[in-house]
Scaffold this motif. Structure first.
Motif, short mmCIF file in Angstrom:
data_model
loop_
_atom_site.label_atom_id
_atom_site.label_comp_id
_atom_site.label_asym_id
_atom_site.label_seq_id
_atom_site.Cartn_x
_atom_site.Cartn_y
_atom_site.Cartn_z
N GLU A 187 20.14 -34.37 -69.00
CA GLU A 187 20.12 -34.41 -70.47
C GLU A 187 20.89 -33.23 -71.05
N SER A 188 21.72 -33.52 -72.05
CA SER A 188 22.44 -32.46 -72.73
C SER A 188 21.48 -31.66 -73.62
N VAL A 189 21.52 -30.35 -73.46
CA VAL A 189 20.61 -29.46 -74.19
C VAL A 189 21.41 -28.41 -74.95
N ALA A 190 21.05 -28.18 -76.19
CA ALA A 190 21.64 -27.09 -76.98
C ALA A 190 20.71 -25.89 -76.83
N GLY A 191 21.15 -24.89 -76.09
CA GLY A 191 20.29 -23.76 -75.79
C GLY A 191 20.76 -22.46 -76.40
N THR A 192 20.23 -21.38 -75.90
CA THR A 192 20.58 -20.05 -76.43
C THR A 192 21.94 -19.58 -75.95
N GLN A 193 22.44 -20.14 -74.84
CA GLN A 193 23.70 -19.70 -74.27
C GLN A 193 24.85 -20.67 -74.50
N ARG A 194 24.55 -21.95 -74.56
CA ARG A 194 25.59 -22.96 -74.66
C ARG A 194 24.94 -24.33 -74.83
N ARG A 195 25.73 -25.34 -75.12
CA ARG A 195 25.29 -26.73 -75.00
C ARG A 195 25.80 -27.24 -73.67
N SER A 196 24.91 -27.82 -72.87
CA SER A 196 25.31 -28.27 -71.54
C SER A 196 24.38 -29.36 -71.04
N ALA A 197 24.97 -30.28 -70.25
CA ALA A 197 24.17 -31.30 -69.58
C ALA A 197 23.86 -30.91 -68.14
N ALA A 198 24.29 -29.72 -67.72
CA ALA A 198 24.00 -29.24 -66.37
C ALA A 198 22.60 -28.65 -66.31
N TRP A 199 21.89 -28.96 -65.23
CA TRP A 199 20.57 -28.39 -64.96
C TRP A 199 20.62 -27.72 -63.61
N ASN A 200 20.02 -26.54 -63.52
CA ASN A 200 20.03 -25.77 -62.29
C ASN A 200 18.82 -26.10 -61.43
N ARG A 201 19.06 -26.49 -60.20
CA ARG A 201 17.97 -26.73 -59.27
C ARG A 201 17.62 -25.42 -58.59
N LEU A 202 16.34 -25.09 -58.57
CA LEU A 202 15.88 -23.81 -58.04
C LEU A 202 15.38 -23.95 -56.61
N ALA A 203 15.52 -22.87 -55.84
CA ALA A 203 15.07 -22.90 -54.45
C ALA A 203 13.57 -23.14 -54.36
N GLU A 204 12.83 -22.68 -55.34
CA GLU A 204 11.37 -22.85 -55.35
C GLU A 204 10.95 -24.24 -55.82
N GLY A 205 11.90 -25.05 -56.23
CA GLY A 205 11.62 -26.39 -56.72
C GLY A 205 11.74 -26.49 -58.22
N GLY A 206 12.17 -27.64 -58.69
CA GLY A 206 12.28 -27.88 -60.12
C GLY A 206 13.66 -27.57 -60.67
N TYR A 207 13.81 -27.89 -61.96
CA TYR A 207 15.10 -27.76 -62.64
C TYR A 207 14.92 -27.00 -63.96
N VAL A 208 15.93 -26.19 -64.30
CA VAL A 208 15.96 -25.54 -65.61
C VAL A 208 17.29 -25.86 -66.28
N ALA A 209 17.26 -26.01 -67.59
CA ALA A 209 18.48 -26.33 -68.34
C ALA A 209 19.44 -25.14 -68.29
#
Length: 389
Positions: A187-209
């Motif tokens: 999902e495209s998200v307008a955040g504090t740093q940029r607008r992006s549809a990329a989500w980061n997968r974390l080694a501990e599990g889960g995704y952050v925008a």
């Protein structure tokens, strides 16, 4: 999406063959085609030390019993050799890049490690002490450690999937460092740093925008599940063998003659030598225009050349990134199918030379010799042997 140094893509490059420097990075190196390069064990391989250690230099030992390990200028055996490291030597690693898959004495790995003294070595011949730490990604000039930068004080949400409708797994505090293993298009998200549809997968599990993540510099991250980058094939036949079955898969699904697809891949990727093809398995220069569509796994920005009535100029554009060569070939077939102007060509799906002339006539390429070039390649390399009957 984070992009590293931009790569030049030869959108309509000629069919000139480019040879690979055939230097071994250690005894027993094997090269894999993109169809065989699954991202097996990526998350497990990237586990280890606490996230707080991310960015600190890490120690390891070279395990290359038969020959010194080559130090390269980048993350593949096609990059220039700039030195060697002896078997048993201690090394200090500053960061990693996602590069050519190498099968070595310790493991098979697509990760290349930047040494604190400069240059890269394949992880396939490296033993960690005592276990693999969290290694930061390499930015253009140094290691880069991402930091959570959510809006407000509630923290950055970690989701079960790459959209805001996913189940919330936990929260990460503002300013906390993150261990990102790959990116997913969501999902495209307008955040504090940029607008992006990329989500980061974390080694501990889960995704952050990624829209709420600050990167000190811009690494080139793999898309989750993406095959490692390729190196140019050593011979024309080796390149043809690499793309033949993916082209046949495109023909099965969309009826574009495999011989035409292979010839186009040769012309448009420069025999697989373009940066777009090597990094993101895009053989035809298909752009994103805001979305990767239903087949590509993401979008990445590259430098490119554009031409108009006033001439050609350098610019940057967003191109589709694929899981492997098959994704590119199938999406190419879909591209020709869903564009009505190419519909007349499909009466010639079992007459490849006529098919080539029909898509050229419909405006696929501006070069007046484009169809002739395709046909000459098809004849020279007997590409019709790959067409489904």
């Amino acid at each position: 999406m984070r992009s590293g140094s931009a790569a030049r893509h030869l959108r309509k490059g000629g069919g000139r063959h480019r040879r690979t420097v055939r230097v071994r990075d250690a005894a027993g190196i094997r090269r894999f085609g993109p169809m065989a390069l699954a991202m097996v064990g990526t998350l497990a391989a990237l586990g280890g030390a606490p996230v707080e250690a991310l960015g600190a230099p890490a120690g390891a030992t070279v395990d290359s019993p038969d020959t010194p390990l080559n130090i390269r200028s980048g993350g593949s055996s096609a990059h220039k050799k700039i030195g060697t490291v002896a078997d048993g030597a201690a090394i200090t690693v500053s960061c990693q890049v996602f590069g050519q898959q190498i099968a070595g004495s310790v493991r098979s790995s697509p990760y290349w490690l930047r040494l604190t003294g400069g240059g890269y070595v394949t992880e396939a011949y490296v033993r960690w002490r005592p276990e693999r730490p969290h290694v930061a990604w390499c930015g253009p000039t140094a290691a880069t450690v991402p930091v959570a930068r959510p809006g407000g004080t509630s923290g950055l949400n970690v989701r079960s999937v790459s959209n805001t409708g996913g189940r919330e797994l936990r929260k990460i505090k503002n300013g906390e460092t993150l261990h990102v293993v790959c990116q997913d298009w969501g999902e495209s998200v307008a955040g504090t740093q940029r607008r992006s549809a990329a989500w980061n997968r974390l080694a501990e599990g889960g995704y952050v925008a990624d829209a709420n993540v600050a990167w000190p510099s811009s690494p080139t991250l793999p898309w989750c599940g993406q095959a490692p980058p390729t190196v140019p094939a050593g011979t024309p036949e080796a390149f043809i063998a690499r793309v033949a079955e993916p082209a046949r898969e495109g023909m099965r699904q969309y009826k574009v003659p495999a011989s035409v697809t292979i010839a186009q891949a040769i012309l448009e990727s420069g025999w697989g030598g373009s940066g777009l093809t090597r990094r993101d398995h895009n053989y035809f220069g298909i752009k994103c225009f805001g979305t990767p569509g239903g087949i590509a796994v993401g979008c990445r920005t590259y430098e490119t050349s554009e031409c108009n009535s006033k001439g050609c100029y350098r610019t940057r554009a967003s191109f589709r990134a694929y899981r492997n060569a098959s994704g590119s070939m199938v999406d190419h077939g879909r591209f020709l199918t869903v564009n009505p102007r190419y519909a007349p060509a499909f009466q010639w799906d079992y007459a490849p030379e006529r098919f080539a002339r029909a898509i050229h006539k419909a405006g696929y390429a501006t070069s007046p010799t484009y169809a002739d070039n395709l046909i000459n390649i098809m004849r020279r390399y007997d590409l019709t042997r790959f067409d489904l009957r």
